[in-house]
Design a protein around this motif. Structure first.
Motif, PDB file in Angstrom:
ATOM      1  N   GLN A  29       0.851  -1.183   0.000  1.00  0.00           N
ATOM      2  CA  GLN A  29       0.000   0.000   0.000  1.00  0.00           C
ATOM      3  C   GLN A  29       0.888   1.233   0.000  1.00  0.00           C
ATOM      4  O   GLN A  29       1.817   1.346   0.806  1.00  0.00           O
ATOM      5  CB  GLN A  29      -0.903   0.010   1.236  1.00  0.00           C
ATOM      6  CG  GLN A  29      -1.918   1.133   1.267  1.00  0.00           C
ATOM      7  CD  GLN A  29      -3.279   0.706   0.754  1.00  0.00           C
ATOM      8  OE1 GLN A  29      -3.590  -0.475   0.727  1.00  0.00           O
ATOM      9  NE2 GLN A  29      -4.085   1.663   0.340  1.00  0.00           N
ATOM     10  N   THR A  30       0.621   2.163  -0.909  1.00  0.00           N
ATOM     11  CA  THR A  30       1.384   3.402  -0.933  1.00  0.00           C
ATOM     12  C   THR A  30       0.765   4.406   0.037  1.00  0.00           C
ATOM     13  O   THR A  30      -0.396   4.279   0.439  1.00  0.00           O
ATOM     14  CB  THR A  30       1.410   4.008  -2.344  1.00  0.00           C
ATOM     15  OG1 THR A  30       0.108   4.503  -2.667  1.00  0.00           O
ATOM     16  CG2 THR A  30       1.843   2.978  -3.378  1.00  0.00           C
ATOM     17  N   ALA A  31       1.548   5.409   0.410  1.00  0.00           N
ATOM     18  CA  ALA A  31       1.051   6.430   1.332  1.00  0.00           C
ATOM     19  C   ALA A  31      -0.101   7.214   0.718  1.00  0.00           C
ATOM     20  O   ALA A  31      -0.942   7.769   1.433  1.00  0.00           O
ATOM     21  CB  ALA A  31       2.192   7.370   1.718  1.00  0.00           C
ATOM     22  N   SER A  32      -0.183   7.245  -0.612  1.00  0.00           N
ATOM     23  CA  SER A  32      -1.262   7.965  -1.291  1.00  0.00           C
ATOM     24  C   SER A  32      -2.537   7.136  -1.401  1.00  0.00           C
ATOM     25  O   SER A  32      -3.568   7.633  -1.853  1.00  0.00           O
ATOM     26  CB  SER A  32      -0.803   8.387  -2.689  1.00  0.00           C
ATOM     27  OG  SER A  32      -0.576   7.250  -3.510  1.00  0.00           O
ATOM     28  N   GLY A  33      -2.474   5.852  -1.038  1.00  0.00           N
ATOM     29  CA  GLY A  33      -3.658   5.013  -1.036  1.00  0.00           C
ATOM     30  C   GLY A  33      -3.758   4.003  -2.159  1.00  0.00           C
ATOM     31  O   GLY A  33      -4.726   3.239  -2.222  1.00  0.00           O
ATOM     32  N   VAL A  34      -2.770   3.948  -3.054  1.00  0.00           N
ATOM     33  CA  VAL A  34      -2.798   2.972  -4.143  1.00  0.00           C
ATOM     34  C   VAL A  34      -2.340   1.617  -3.611  1.00  0.00           C
ATOM     35  O   VAL A  34      -1.341   1.523  -2.892  1.00  0.00           O
ATOM     36  CB  VAL A  34      -1.891   3.412  -5.307  1.00  0.00           C
ATOM     37  CG1 VAL A  34      -1.894   2.356  -6.417  1.00  0.00           C
ATOM     38  CG2 VAL A  34      -2.351   4.758  -5.852  1.00  0.00           C
ATOM     39  N   LYS A  35      -3.069   0.558  -3.974  1.00  0.00           N
ATOM     40  CA  LYS A  35      -2.716  -0.786  -3.541  1.00  0.00           C
ATOM     41  C   LYS A  35      -2.196  -1.590  -4.728  1.00  0.00           C
ATOM     42  O   LYS A  35      -2.818  -1.626  -5.789  1.00  0.00           O
ATOM     43  CB  LYS A  35      -3.919  -1.506  -2.921  1.00  0.00           C
ATOM     44  CG  LYS A  35      -3.572  -2.862  -2.317  1.00  0.00           C
ATOM     45  CD  LYS A  35      -4.731  -3.447  -1.533  1.00  0.00           C
ATOM     46  CE  LYS A  35      -5.829  -3.944  -2.427  1.00  0.00           C
ATOM     47  NZ  LYS A  35      -6.855  -4.739  -1.681  1.00  0.00           N
ATOM     48  N   VAL A  36      -1.043  -2.230  -4.531  1.00  0.00           N
ATOM     49  CA  VAL A  36      -0.425  -3.043  -5.569  1.00  0.00           C
ATOM     50  C   VAL A  36      -0.397  -4.493  -5.094  1.00  0.00           C
ATOM     51  O   VAL A  36       0.116  -4.791  -4.015  1.00  0.00           O
ATOM     52  CB  VAL A  36       1.006  -2.566  -5.878  1.00  0.00           C
ATOM     53  CG1 VAL A  36       1.644  -3.451  -6.946  1.00  0.00           C
ATOM     54  CG2 VAL A  36       0.987  -1.106  -6.343  1.00  0.00           C
TER      55      VAL A  36
END
Length: 416
Positions: free
Chosen positions: A102-109
């Motif tokens: 999970q990125t700090a901006s909210g994108v999930k990979v």
């Protein structure tokens, strides 16, 4: 009627009992064009006869892809034989690894690697568009991800999770890896690893037993120096060894537990005194310098005669603050049973039940340390049931208790 072919007539085709043409080369099927870098790694791996071989360099290749692109990706390669379906060609156990970042901006990979039944497949999926900084951060996990895979896929497994915890929390907010790796009839490992800005955890189960560890990394004010933390970790590792010896636990599995404990408590970041500004170096030295944690390990056990060999151990640390007061409690509990052979006709069935606790309390008033104490207690019970020629000849339970209190304030004042 029997027909015998004459010379020059083509030989009959021979099939194996499962329907495959004998001697025919395997048929390889790719889901998409296989000229890209990830497919080239898969082409080197998919025929390997072990999970470690099938996943060799594959995890790092998937994350390295983020250096050039953040788009989704999928590929699979399957192996079959002439006259036989791919699904039935190679009945091998299923192995799966899922990495979610999970990125700090909210994108999930989400990244997945699967193998089994003649197929090796991978997927990459992102819930949104990644920035260049985020893609570089994901690519930065490549070596750590591969090392984690390499350790878990060997038999018996090892743990190397450090690389998955070395990321910039301002770019990535969490890393989670779920794994289920098949082995032969004895081996195989499953579990979960997670790390975020407030906690780290590992759970793992294999043929030898089960372990669970969780470390609170949110209370940075309680962290000690690197040297203090290293000393505290070493002290705990010695405590784990002593418990394992006392309870006759599985040494190799305890080694895995020790590795997990060391890695989760290392490289946590820089200490902050924002929450407890009065906690100076002398006061900090009375604490462990570690974040709070809970940990448990239990062996799968076996049975020798009528005696079940068991090993269960729990250990924890909890710290509470109330104004200018701090209380840190360390606890452990060991419960084990084992059979000790005394001679060809005699043995001793041993049951151990051991509780221990240690509490440090500190209090300040107007910037001055007014209270510092250490309280320790231990309660142990050991039951020895001795048998000769299968008959009980002795059954003794030995209790043992200890408690002690130390005035740390007086000790600290005498050292100044």
């Amino acid at each position: 009627m029997v027909t015998i072919p004459s010379a020059g007539v083509e030989s009959l085709v021979i099939y194996t009992p499962d329907g495959a043409m004998a001697g025919a080369p395997p048929i390889t099927t790719w889901a998409r064009d296989n000229s890209d870098a990830i497919s080239q790694v898969m082409a080197s791996d998919y025929l390997a006869d072990s999970v470690s071989g099938q996943f060799h360099n594959l995890g790092s290749a998937l994350l390295d892809r983020f250096m050039t692109t953040g788009s989704d990706y999928s590929q699979s390669v399957s192996v079959g034989s002439v006259g036989q379906s791919i699904a039935s060609s190679t009945q091998s156990p299923q192995s799966d690894i899922n990495l979610t970042v999970q990125t700090a901006s909210g994108v999930k990979v989400d990244i997945e690697i699967q193998s089994g039944n003649g197929t090796l497949g991978v997927t990459i999926h992102s819930s949104g568009t990644l920035t260049g900084t985020e893609r570089n951060a994901l690519a930065g996990l490549a070596d750590g991800f591969q090392k984690a895979i390499d350790g878990l896929s060997v038999q018996p497994p090892t743990l190397d999770l450090s690389g998955l915890m070395q990321y910039d929390p301002s770019v990535l907010s969490s890393v989670n890896m779920q794994f289920k790796l098949a082995g032969n009839t004895l081996f195989g490992v499953s579990g979960n690893f997670s790390a975020n800005n407030s906690a780290r955890s590992v759970s793992l189960t294999d043929w030898a037993g089960t372990m669970n560890l969780k470390v609170d990394t949110s209370q940075s004010a309680l962290w000690g120096s690197g040297a203090q933390r290293s000393a505290a970790i070493a002290s705990y590792l010695k405590q784990f060894d002593n418990a394992n010896t006392q309870g006759h636990g599985n040494a190799a599995f305890m080694g895995l537990f020790k590795d997990a404990f060391t890695q989760l408590n290392s490289n946590v970041g820089t200490a902050s005194q924002a929450a407890t500004p009065w906690l100076g170096q002398p006061e900090q030295a009375m604490l462990t310098g570690l974040g709070d944690f809970t940990a448990s390990i239990s062996d799968a056990g076996d049975t020798v005669g009528t005696q079940a060999n068991t090993f269960s151990y729990q250990v924890s640390q909890s710290t509470s603050t109330d104004g200018d007061a701090v209380s840190q409690v360390q606890q452990s509990h060991l419960k084990a049973s084992y059979r000790e052979v005394l001679s060809s006709s005699a043995y001793d069935d041993v049951v151990v039940d051991d509780d221990a606790s240690s509490t440090v309390k500190l209090a300040m008033e107007k910037g001055v340390l007014i209270h510092a104490s250490l309280t320790q207690s231990s309660t142990q019970s050991t039951r020895n049931s001795e048998y000769v020629d299968g008959k009980l000849v002795s059954d003794v339970t030995t209790p043992w208790n200890m408690s002690a209190s130390t005035d740390l304030l007086r000790k600290l004042q005498s050292e100044r």
